[in-house]
Design a protein around this motif. Structure first.
Motif, PDB file in Angstrom:
ATOM      1  N   VAL A 145      10.723  10.189   1.415  1.00  0.00           N
ATOM      2  CA  VAL A 145       9.693   9.150   1.403  1.00  0.00           C
ATOM      3  C   VAL A 145       9.432   8.686  -0.031  1.00  0.00           C
ATOM      4  O   VAL A 145       9.281   7.492  -0.298  1.00  0.00           O
ATOM      5  CB  VAL A 145       8.400   9.673   2.065  1.00  0.00           C
ATOM      6  N   ASP A 146       9.407   9.620  -0.958  1.00  0.00           N
ATOM      7  CA  ASP A 146       9.146   9.266  -2.358  1.00  0.00           C
ATOM      8  C   ASP A 146      10.252   8.376  -2.934  1.00  0.00           C
ATOM      9  O   ASP A 146       9.979   7.478  -3.735  1.00  0.00           O
ATOM     10  CB  ASP A 146       9.009  10.527  -3.216  1.00  0.00           C
ATOM     11  N   GLU A 147      11.493   8.627  -2.540  1.00  0.00           N
ATOM     12  CA  GLU A 147      12.604   7.815  -3.039  1.00  0.00           C
ATOM     13  C   GLU A 147      12.454   6.360  -2.600  1.00  0.00           C
ATOM     14  O   GLU A 147      12.646   5.433  -3.399  1.00  0.00           O
ATOM     15  CB  GLU A 147      13.931   8.383  -2.544  1.00  0.00           C
ATOM     16  N   PRO A 181       0.822  -1.224   0.000  1.00  0.00           N
ATOM     17  CA  PRO A 181       0.000   0.000   0.000  1.00  0.00           C
ATOM     18  C   PRO A 181       0.853   1.269   0.000  1.00  0.00           C
ATOM     19  O   PRO A 181       0.519   2.253  -0.657  1.00  0.00           O
ATOM     20  CB  PRO A 181      -0.812  -0.116   1.287  1.00  0.00           C
ATOM     21  N   PHE A 182       1.995   1.222   0.726  1.00  0.00           N
ATOM     22  CA  PHE A 182       2.886   2.381   0.759  1.00  0.00           C
ATOM     23  C   PHE A 182       3.440   2.700  -0.624  1.00  0.00           C
ATOM     24  O   PHE A 182       3.573   3.870  -1.002  1.00  0.00           O
ATOM     25  CB  PHE A 182       4.035   2.132   1.740  1.00  0.00           C
ATOM     26  N   THR A 183       3.753   1.676  -1.411  1.00  0.00           N
ATOM     27  CA  THR A 183       4.286   1.929  -2.752  1.00  0.00           C
ATOM     28  C   THR A 183       3.238   2.521  -3.682  1.00  0.00           C
ATOM     29  O   THR A 183       3.578   3.058  -4.743  1.00  0.00           O
ATOM     30  CB  THR A 183       4.838   0.630  -3.387  1.00  0.00           C
ATOM     31  N   MET A 184       1.981   2.435  -3.285  1.00  0.00           N
ATOM     32  CA  MET A 184       0.915   2.989  -4.120  1.00  0.00           C
ATOM     33  C   MET A 184       0.532   4.411  -3.705  1.00  0.00           C
ATOM     34  O   MET A 184       0.288   5.259  -4.554  1.00  0.00           O
ATOM     35  CB  MET A 184      -0.309   2.069  -4.078  1.00  0.00           C
ATOM     36  N   ASP A 185       0.450   4.645  -2.368  1.00  0.00           N
ATOM     37  CA  ASP A 185       0.000   5.981  -1.946  1.00  0.00           C
ATOM     38  C   ASP A 185       1.099   6.842  -1.319  1.00  0.00           C
ATOM     39  O   ASP A 185       0.905   8.040  -1.088  1.00  0.00           O
ATOM     40  CB  ASP A 185      -1.184   5.871  -0.975  1.00  0.00           C
ATOM     41  N   GLY A 186       2.263   6.262  -1.023  1.00  0.00           N
ATOM     42  CA  GLY A 186       3.373   7.039  -0.477  1.00  0.00           C
ATOM     43  C   GLY A 186       3.149   7.553   0.928  1.00  0.00           C
ATOM     44  O   GLY A 186       3.871   8.444   1.382  1.00  0.00           O
ATOM     45  N   ASP A 187       2.183   6.965   1.634  1.00  0.00           N
ATOM     46  CA  ASP A 187       1.872   7.420   2.994  1.00  0.00           C
ATOM     47  C   ASP A 187       2.566   6.514   4.004  1.00  0.00           C
ATOM     48  O   ASP A 187       2.039   5.473   4.379  1.00  0.00           O
ATOM     49  CB  ASP A 187       0.361   7.415   3.211  1.00  0.00           C
ATOM     50  N   PHE A 188       3.752   6.918   4.458  1.00  0.00           N
ATOM     51  CA  PHE A 188       4.512   6.082   5.382  1.00  0.00           C
ATOM     52  C   PHE A 188       3.974   6.178   6.811  1.00  0.00           C
ATOM     53  O   PHE A 188       4.280   5.327   7.645  1.00  0.00           O
ATOM     54  CB  PHE A 188       5.990   6.467   5.369  1.00  0.00           C
ATOM     55  N   SER A 189       3.179   7.195   7.092  1.00  0.00           N
ATOM     56  CA  SER A 189       2.680   7.383   8.456  1.00  0.00           C
ATOM     57  C   SER A 189       1.844   6.185   8.924  1.00  0.00           C
ATOM     58  O   SER A 189       1.706   5.945  10.128  1.00  0.00           O
ATOM     59  CB  SER A 189       1.854   8.669   8.555  1.00  0.00           C
ATOM     60  N   LYS A 190       1.300   5.410   7.976  1.00  0.00           N
ATOM     61  CA  LYS A 190       0.512   4.227   8.356  1.00  0.00           C
ATOM     62  C   LYS A 190       1.381   3.177   9.050  1.00  0.00           C
ATOM     63  O   LYS A 190       0.871   2.347   9.805  1.00  0.00           O
ATOM     64  CB  LYS A 190      -0.130   3.612   7.120  1.00  0.00           C
TER      65      LYS A 190
END
Length: 248
Positions: free
Chosen positions: A221-223, A99-108
């Motif tokens: 985070v994007d990298e 999911p992180f690779t799709m939305d880039g939201d690491f806070s999850k």
């Protein structure tokens, strides 16, 4: 003479300003780490008590079994001296990477189970191991002793001054939050850093060859999202290829 005096005064003012700015920046890192410390944790006193009570037991354990310390220390006479400062660790959910690779939201990744880890120091002040405590059936208990990450990395990530220098070298300013995340699935610890200049990840683990991330290298985070997205795609293609061409 006046010009020389003005130059000296200006140099002193700039020196004081630079020192003040540095101290302020270090304080930002210290404050962000403090927000994740036992001092402000709801169960802080309970966790500290558990670590204190377990210390002598851990000391005997390490005295009798050197497998709990890094290999480079095993030929030495190790004298476990004291505990360092405990730090909070968030267990990343098992399925957070895709999911992180799709939305880039690491806070999850910081919404999983929380546990505490404390560095164990020898009489030379070196980190030689760690103890970990987590909550089981409503009570905190020591779960394990032993290193999960390299000792050199623990020394950096638990020291505000060393961590500040690392962040400064990467032009990271205005640190607001620092959270320690662990992913058992990929054998990786990461500091999630939220700053005025953006969101960053500082990885450290024993298998950077698997995660695609270099230890103690600061990434945006994007990298990391793009690196992991590419790794997942490679794994899918390899899996599809194996399914199409099974070994006879």
């Amino acid at each position: 003479m006046k010009k020389l005096l003005v130059a000296v005064v200006l140099a002193l003012v700039l020196g004081v300003y630079s020192l003040g700015t540095t101290v302020f920046a270090v304080d930002q890192v210290t404050n962000a780490m403090y927000e994740e410390s036992l001092d402000v944790a709801e169960d802080g006193s309970q966790v500290k008590s558990i670590f204190d009570k377990d210390f002598e037991k851990v000391k005997k354990l390490i005295d009798n079994d050197k497998s709990f310390v890094p290999e480079k220390f095993r030929d030495e006479v190790i004298q476990l001296s004291k505990m360092g400062t405990p730090y909070k660790v968030y267990y990343a959910p098992d399925d957070f990477i895709e999911p992180f690779t799709m939305d880039g939201d690491f806070s999850k990744a910081v919404k999983g189970q929380v546990f505490w880890e404390v560095p164990l120091l020898d009489d030379k002040g070196r980190v030689i191991s760690t103890s970990t405590a987590w909550k089981e059936q409503g009570a905190w208990t020591i779960a394990q002793t032993g290193l999960y990450a390299p000792v050199e990395v623990i020394e950096v990530t638990t020291n505000p001054e060393l961590l500040y220098e690392l962040l400064k070298d990467n032009n990271i300013e205005g640190v607001k939050k620092i959270k320690h995340v662990r992913s058992i699935d990929v054998g990786l610890d990461i500091l999630y850093i939220k700053a005025k200049s953006g969101e960053y990840l500082l990885p450290f683990g024993n298998r950077p060859d698997i995660t695609g991330l270099e230890n103690l290298k600061v990434y945006t985070v994007d990298e990391v999202k793009n690196i992991w997205k590419e790794l997942l795609e490679e794994q899918k293609q390899k899996s599809q290829s194996n399914n199409m061409n099974p070994e006879e």
